[in-house]
Scaffold this active site. Structure first.
Site, PDB file in Angstrom:
ATOM      1  CG  ASP A 136       3.108  27.959  51.205  1.00 43.96           C
ATOM      2  OD1 ASP A 136       4.017  27.748  52.035  1.00 43.96           O
ATOM      3  OD2 ASP A 136       1.900  27.912  51.498  1.00 43.96           O
ATOM      4  CB  ALA A 138      14.175  20.392  54.090  1.00 46.75           C
ATOM      5  CG  LEU A 174      20.692  14.031  52.692  1.00 50.23           C
ATOM      6  CD1 LEU A 174      19.405  14.769  52.401  1.00 50.23           C
ATOM      7  CD2 LEU A 174      21.026  13.103  51.529  1.00 50.23           C
ATOM      8  CE  LYS A 216      12.253  23.585  51.067  1.00 49.60           C
ATOM      9  NZ  LYS A 216      12.799  22.204  51.196  1.00 49.60           N
ATOM     10  CE1 TYR A 228      11.717  25.320  55.362  1.00 49.54           C
ATOM     11  CE2 TYR A 228       9.690  26.598  55.130  1.00 49.54           C
ATOM     12  CZ  TYR A 228      10.397  25.417  54.949  1.00 49.54           C
ATOM     13  OH  TYR A 228       9.791  24.343  54.337  1.00 49.54           O
TER      14      TYR A 228
END
Ligand code: NAP
Length: 377
Positions: free
Chosen positions: A137, A95, A72, A163, A159
């Site tokens: 979350d 990811a 990617l 995100k 992290y």
């Protein structure tokens, strides 16, 4: 409309073996899944395929032979794959999701979680494909749960930050995209450490060794199959209703501590759980206090050594003692480095709201509710 494609198959009959080319019908709805070799991607691929979608999975290191290998980070390869396949929907599961790897390789993680996500969103917009970006979350700090979609994110670790930046890159490049935030996942694993839930199995199975388990941070372990169903239903709903876009939260509805999860695993495998020790808040605080005290004590000693060395160096007219200096530097740094993961992890683990009785702007449904989801927003 149903498309057709040529498929090669090997026909065995006793005494002979033939290669046969057949025309097969392909479902008209096409979905491209990135990260199809990963924990969630495998379930998403299966879910779409079993529900009459033409699914095309991409992986990277584990791609062959089942999936297409697409890096990617290679925007040209991404462009070609999207333009050749012309998906109606893209579920972006790929990811770097291991917080320690993100901390150690921040640039590589940011390229995958942020830049590649933005590029994918741009490519999806060019052909009018609906993109679902899987988020976490971890974009919240966990201090004030439960979280709703409109709450302001505030990630604690790198992290979570990547995100969140990934979400922004996606929505900036593709106004019609969806962001789906989910909590800790479990499901069929290739290795126990693929999931923060199954990784506890080692502690459960070795019952001759007592194991301290966190019994105060509440989590919502969520099965990948349910998230996969949510993705498919979201995609199908969107094909009927273009107003489906933006940010969504979804999680399983069972609230558990790590200790409770470990007991549930022991139960499921008929293993003893008496060696598992629940560590509650006050014990955790005590543990942190002792830990920090030890670190401080270590740091203080190291600092004194360093000062001593500095004084020596001053005395020696700025010459370093080659034996002492590097050692003192290492000692002075390591307690600081060692304590940072604790600061990140000691807060409450972020969790998503799982209530079904939310205002219409939120979108939740139970883990078991897979037949007739209420996707009304
Ligand atoms: N796991 C959780 O508990 C959890 C919780 C909340 C949110 N999420 C989110 O859910 C999504 C899926 O997580 P997961 O647990 O399924 O992750 P995973 O098992 O670690 O899988 C990661 C996937 O990314 C692919 N990948 C890595 N580098 C790539 C590259 N350069 N080009 C193309 N593909 C690449 C991997 O392919 P190869 O293996 O073939 O190299 C693999 O398929 C992620 O967005 C994650 O942030 C996960």
């Amino acid at each position: 409309m149903v498309g057709r494609e040529k498929e090669l198959s090997i026909h065995f009959v006793p005494g002979s073996c033939r290669l046969v080319e057949e025309e097969v019908n392909l479902p008209s709805r096409r979905v491209l899944i990135t990260g199809a070799t990963g924990l969630l991607g495998r379930a998403v691929y299966k879910e779409f395929k079993q529900n009459n979608w033409h699914a095309f999975g991409c992986g990277f290191r584990r791609a062959r032979p089942k999936f297409e290998q697409v890096n990617l980070l290679d925007s040209e390869a991404v462009h070609h794959i999207i333009h050749d396949f012309q998906p109606h929907v893209i579920v972006h599961c790929a990811a770097e999701r291991r917080p320690d790897v993100v901390e150690n390789q921040p640039d590589a993680a940011s390229q995958l979680n942020v830049d590649a996500s933005g590029n994918l969103a741009k490519e999806a917009a060019l052909i009018g494909a609906f993109l679902i970006y899987i988020s976490s979350d971890y974009v919240f700090d966990g201090t004030n749960p439960p979280y709703r979609e409109e709450d302001v994110p505030s990630p604690l670790n790198l992290y979570g930050k990547t995100k969140l930046e990934g979400e922004k890159a996606v929505l900036e490049n593709n106004l019609g995209a969806a962001v789906l935030r989910i909590p800790v996942l479990y499901g069929e694993v290739e290795k126990l450490d693929e999931s923060a839930v199954t990784v506890m199995f080692d502690k459960v199975q070795f019952s001759n060794k007592s194991a301290n388990m966190d019994h105060w941070q509440q989590r919502f372990p969520t099965h990948v199959k349910d998230v996969a169903t949510v993705c498919r239903q979201l995609a199908e709903k969107r094909m009927l209703d273009p107003s489906i876009k933006g940010t969504f939260h979804w999680s399983g509805n069972e609230q558990m501590t790590k200790y409770e999860m470990a007991c549930a695993i022991a139960d499921a495998f008929n293993l003893p759980s008496s060696h598992l020790r629940p560590v509650s808040t006050w014990r955790f605080v005590l543990f942190c206090f002792i830990y920090l005290f030890k670190k401080w004590f270590f740091f203080f000693n190291a600092y004194s050594l360093l000062r001593e060395h500095e004084r020596g160096r001053d005395r020696d007219g700025g010459m370093q003692n080659p034996k002492q200096a590097p050692g003192s530097e290492r000692s002075a740094q390591s307690p600081l480095r060692g304590s940072s993961p604790l600061t990140v992890r000691s807060g409450t683990e972020p969790k998503l709201d799982t209530q079904l009785t939310e205002p219409p702007s939120t979108w939740h449904f139970k883990t078991s509710l897979v037949e007739s989801p209420d996707l009304s927003r």
